[in-house]
Design a protein around this motif. Structure first.
Motif, PDB file in Angstrom:
ATOM      1  N   VAL A  99     -12.354  12.774   6.931  1.00 17.82           N
ATOM      2  CA  VAL A  99     -13.713  13.054   6.430  1.00 17.82           C
ATOM      3  C   VAL A  99     -13.962  12.362   5.083  1.00 17.82           C
ATOM      4  N   HIS A 100     -12.916  12.169   4.294  1.00 20.94           N
ATOM      5  CA  HIS A 100     -13.062  11.546   2.970  1.00 20.94           C
ATOM      6  C   HIS A 100     -12.850  10.037   3.023  1.00 20.94           C
ATOM      7  N   ASP A 101     -12.845   9.465   4.234  1.00 18.02           N
ATOM      8  CA  ASP A 101     -12.725   8.030   4.436  1.00 18.02           C
ATOM      9  C   ASP A 101     -11.530   7.428   3.690  1.00 18.02           C
ATOM     10  N   PRO A 102     -10.334   7.944   3.987  1.00 16.45           N
ATOM     11  CA  PRO A 102      -9.152   7.512   3.241  1.00 16.45           C
ATOM     12  C   PRO A 102      -8.742   6.079   3.588  1.00 16.45           C
ATOM     13  N   ALA A 103      -8.088   5.434   2.622  1.00 17.55           N
ATOM     14  CA  ALA A 103      -7.619   4.062   2.845  1.00 17.55           C
ATOM     15  C   ALA A 103      -6.345   4.045   3.681  1.00 17.55           C
ATOM     16  N   ARG A 158      11.886   6.943  -4.762  1.00 16.53           N
ATOM     17  CA  ARG A 158      10.518   6.875  -5.253  1.00 16.53           C
ATOM     18  C   ARG A 158       9.574   6.463  -4.124  1.00 16.53           C
ATOM     19  N   ILE A 159       8.402   7.081  -4.106  1.00 17.92           N
ATOM     20  CA  ILE A 159       7.379   6.686  -3.131  1.00 17.92           C
ATOM     21  C   ILE A 159       6.094   6.344  -3.875  1.00 17.92           C
ATOM     22  N   VAL A 160       5.530   5.185  -3.553  1.00 17.40           N
ATOM     23  CA  VAL A 160       4.317   4.731  -4.217  1.00 17.40           C
ATOM     24  C   VAL A 160       3.237   4.490  -3.164  1.00 17.40           C
ATOM     25  N   VAL A 161       2.050   5.045  -3.385  1.00 17.31           N
ATOM     26  CA  VAL A 161       0.920   4.820  -2.485  1.00 17.31           C
ATOM     27  C   VAL A 161      -0.226   4.230  -3.300  1.00 17.31           C
ATOM     28  N   ASP A 162      -0.699   3.060  -2.915  1.00 13.77           N
ATOM     29  CA  ASP A 162      -1.788   2.402  -3.633  1.00 13.77           C
ATOM     30  C   ASP A 162      -1.483   2.340  -5.137  1.00 13.77           C
ATOM     31  N   ASP A 163      -0.311   1.908  -5.461  1.00  9.86           N
ATOM     32  CA  ASP A 163       0.171   1.779  -6.849  1.00  9.86           C
ATOM     33  C   ASP A 163       0.319   3.104  -7.593  1.00  9.86           C
ATOM     34  N   LEU A 164       0.210   4.218  -6.909  1.00  3.72           N
ATOM     35  CA  LEU A 164       0.363   5.517  -7.558  1.00  3.72           C
ATOM     36  C   LEU A 164       1.679   6.155  -7.125  1.00  3.72           C
ATOM     37  N   ASP A 165       2.438   6.615  -8.104  1.00  3.25           N
ATOM     38  CA  ASP A 165       3.702   7.278  -7.800  1.00  3.25           C
ATOM     39  C   ASP A 165       3.401   8.685  -7.276  1.00  3.25           C
ATOM     40  N   THR A 166       3.923   8.990  -6.086  1.00  3.63           N
ATOM     41  CA  THR A 166       3.584  10.285  -5.470  1.00  3.63           C
ATOM     42  C   THR A 166       4.087  11.477  -6.294  1.00  3.63           C
ATOM     43  N   ALA A 167       5.152  11.259  -7.053  1.00  3.76           N
ATOM     44  CA  ALA A 167       5.703  12.368  -7.843  1.00  3.76           C
ATOM     45  C   ALA A 167       4.799  12.689  -9.035  1.00  3.76           C
ATOM     46  N   GLN A 168       4.153  11.654  -9.589  1.00  4.28           N
ATOM     47  CA  GLN A 168       3.335  11.883 -10.782  1.00  4.28           C
ATOM     48  C   GLN A 168       1.855  12.036 -10.487  1.00  4.28           C
ATOM     49  N   ARG A 169       1.399  11.433  -9.401  1.00  2.00           N
ATOM     50  CA  ARG A 169      -0.041  11.398  -9.138  1.00  2.00           C
ATOM     51  C   ARG A 169      -0.387  11.984  -7.777  1.00  2.00           C
ATOM     52  N   ALA A 170       0.281  13.096  -7.449  1.00  2.00           N
ATOM     53  CA  ALA A 170       0.142  13.674  -6.108  1.00  2.00           C
ATOM     54  C   ALA A 170      -1.318  13.872  -5.695  1.00  2.00           C
ATOM     55  N   GLU A 171      -2.135  14.393  -6.620  1.00  4.57           N
ATOM     56  CA  GLU A 171      -3.512  14.692  -6.257  1.00  4.57           C
ATOM     57  C   GLU A 171      -4.308  13.430  -5.927  1.00  4.57           C
ATOM     58  N   VAL A 193      -3.053  10.649  -4.939  1.00  2.00           N
ATOM     59  CA  VAL A 193      -2.500  10.101  -3.700  1.00  2.00           C
ATOM     60  C   VAL A 193      -3.142  10.804  -2.505  1.00  2.00           C
ATOM     61  N   ARG A 194      -3.228  12.115  -2.594  1.00  2.00           N
ATOM     62  CA  ARG A 194      -3.791  12.900  -1.483  1.00  2.00           C
ATOM     63  C   ARG A 194      -5.225  12.492  -1.146  1.00  2.00           C
ATOM     64  N   ARG A 195      -5.982  12.134  -2.154  1.00  3.41           N
ATOM     65  CA  ARG A 195      -7.365  11.718  -1.931  1.00  3.41           C
ATOM     66  C   ARG A 195      -7.460  10.399  -1.160  1.00  3.41           C
ATOM     67  N   ARG A 196      -6.400   9.612  -1.257  1.00  3.62           N
ATOM     68  CA  ARG A 196      -6.410   8.303  -0.590  1.00  3.62           C
ATOM     69  C   ARG A 196      -5.822   8.354   0.815  1.00  3.62           C
ATOM     70  N   MET A 213       0.831  -1.224   0.000  1.00  7.77           N
ATOM     71  CA  MET A 213       0.000   0.000   0.000  1.00  7.77           C
ATOM     72  C   MET A 213       0.863   1.271   0.000  1.00  7.77           C
ATOM     73  N   ILE A 214       1.908   1.234   0.867  1.00  7.46           N
ATOM     74  CA  ILE A 214       2.893   2.326   0.847  1.00  7.46           C
ATOM     75  C   ILE A 214       4.253   1.704   0.573  1.00  7.46           C
ATOM     76  N   LEU A 215       4.967   2.273  -0.376  1.00  6.60           N
ATOM     77  CA  LEU A 215       6.293   1.764  -0.687  1.00  6.60           C
ATOM     78  C   LEU A 215       7.293   2.915  -0.789  1.00  6.60           C
ATOM     79  N   LEU A 216       8.367   2.814  -0.050  1.00  8.36           N
ATOM     80  CA  LEU A 216       9.460   3.781  -0.185  1.00  8.36           C
ATOM     81  C   LEU A 216      10.648   3.039  -0.750  1.00  8.36           C
ATOM     82  N   ASP A 217      11.205   3.581  -1.820  1.00  3.41           N
ATOM     83  CA  ASP A 217      12.309   2.920  -2.488  1.00  3.41           C
ATOM     84  C   ASP A 217      13.518   3.857  -2.543  1.00  3.41           C
TER      85      ASP A 217
END
Ligand SMILES: Nc1ncnc2c1ncn2[C@@H]1O[C@H](COP(=O)(O)OP(=O)(O)OP(=O)(O)O)[C@@H](O)[C@H]1O
Ligand SMILES: [Mg+2]
Length: 243
Positions: A149-153, A57-70, A72-75, A1-5
């Motif tokens: 409030v947004h019920d994040p994973a 690189r940091i990946v959250v729920d298969d999303l790269d934080t550098a490319q998909r910041a928004e 990622v933030r929703r999750r 779910m969270i990966l730091l590389d």
């Protein structure tokens, strides 16, 4: 779910986090431990996309934080201890709603979710009062409600119980257990060993920005032939408990 590389963050050429790699699986509760300045907050800030890693690189729920910041933030729900950053002139409900809007929730969802959280955190009574006169514990409740409030994973908590009294800290611990039961992934920083022992499946220990341990507490106890987390911690960071 969270990966730091191999994540490194330097501030003016000084590394705050160096070559850090670890993972947090879905539904896991992991404690991030370390002394003051070890790099805990920096790590949580990077995962939450507030800061960008200098390397790695940091990946959250298969999303790269550098490319998909928004996305990622929703999750993610983030709660930083200390300053809660609530708007003093707004009521608890308005503070929560403000965040709900930022996360793109509609008014109805915000309303139902707020009521539900208020019940759960026992804050119905002061939900429509201005935050300006709130105690620390009340503020912390509003801050927690606002951050989920947004019920994040994924829930990231930076020293969530610091400055709270026993009642508020206990409420908080119960909450972590509830989140866990709901299947949320939780990474929280602390330097209270007993808290980590009680709540976590696993611990990641940092020292001067580097990882010095990653594993279950049982394996840590076994390796040190001791169950004294404070003493083990001192051993790990090389002071041998003689401080
Ligand atoms: N914005 C910044 N600019 C410069 N240096 C920073 C910045 N943020 C953090 N640092 C440095 O990075 C290192 C790690 O800090 P960080 O706040 O991540 O530690 P921490 O483990 O959260 O500590 P604490 O337990 O005191 O909260 C420290 O040496 C700190 O001075
Ligand atoms: Mg910190």
């Amino acid at each position: 779910m969270i990966l730091l590389d191999r994540v490194t963050k330097t501030f003016k050429n000084v590394p705050a986090v160096e070559g850090l790699s670890f993972e947090v699986g879905r539904g896991e509760v992991v404690g991030l431990l370390g002394e003051n300045g070890a790099g805990k907050t920096t790590t949580l800030r990077m995962i939450s996309t507030i800061l960008q890693p200098s390397e790695g690189r940091i990946v959250v729920d298969d999303l790269d934080t550098a490319q998909r910041a928004e996305d990622v933030r929703r999750r993610i729900g983030i709660l930083f201890g200390g300053e809660t950053g609530l708007y003093e002139k707004l009521t608890a409900r308005e503070n929560i709603a403000y965040f709900g809007k930022l996360y793109g929730l509609d008014d109805r969802t915000i309303r139902t979710r707020t009521e539900e959280l208020a019940k759960r955190f026992d804050m119905t009574e002061f939900l429509d009062r201005k935050v300006g006169g709130f105690s620390k514990g009340m503020r912390q409740k509003v801050a927690i409600a606002r951050s989920v409030v947004h019920d994040p994973a994924v829930v990231l908590l930076d020293e969530p119980t610091s400055g709270l009294d026993i009642t508020a800290a206990n409420m908080f611990r119960r909450l972590v257990q509830e989140f866990q039961a709901e299947g949320k992934t939780i990474l929280f920083s602390s330097h209270i060993m007993s808290e980590v022992e009680r709540l976590c499946d696993r611990a990641v220990i940092l020292h001067r920005g580097k990882l010095v341990f990653n594993g279950t507490l049982e394996s840590l106890f076994a390796a040190h032939d001791s169950r004294d987390l404070d003493a083990i911690f001192m051993n790990l960071i090389g002071t041998g408990g003689s401080r």
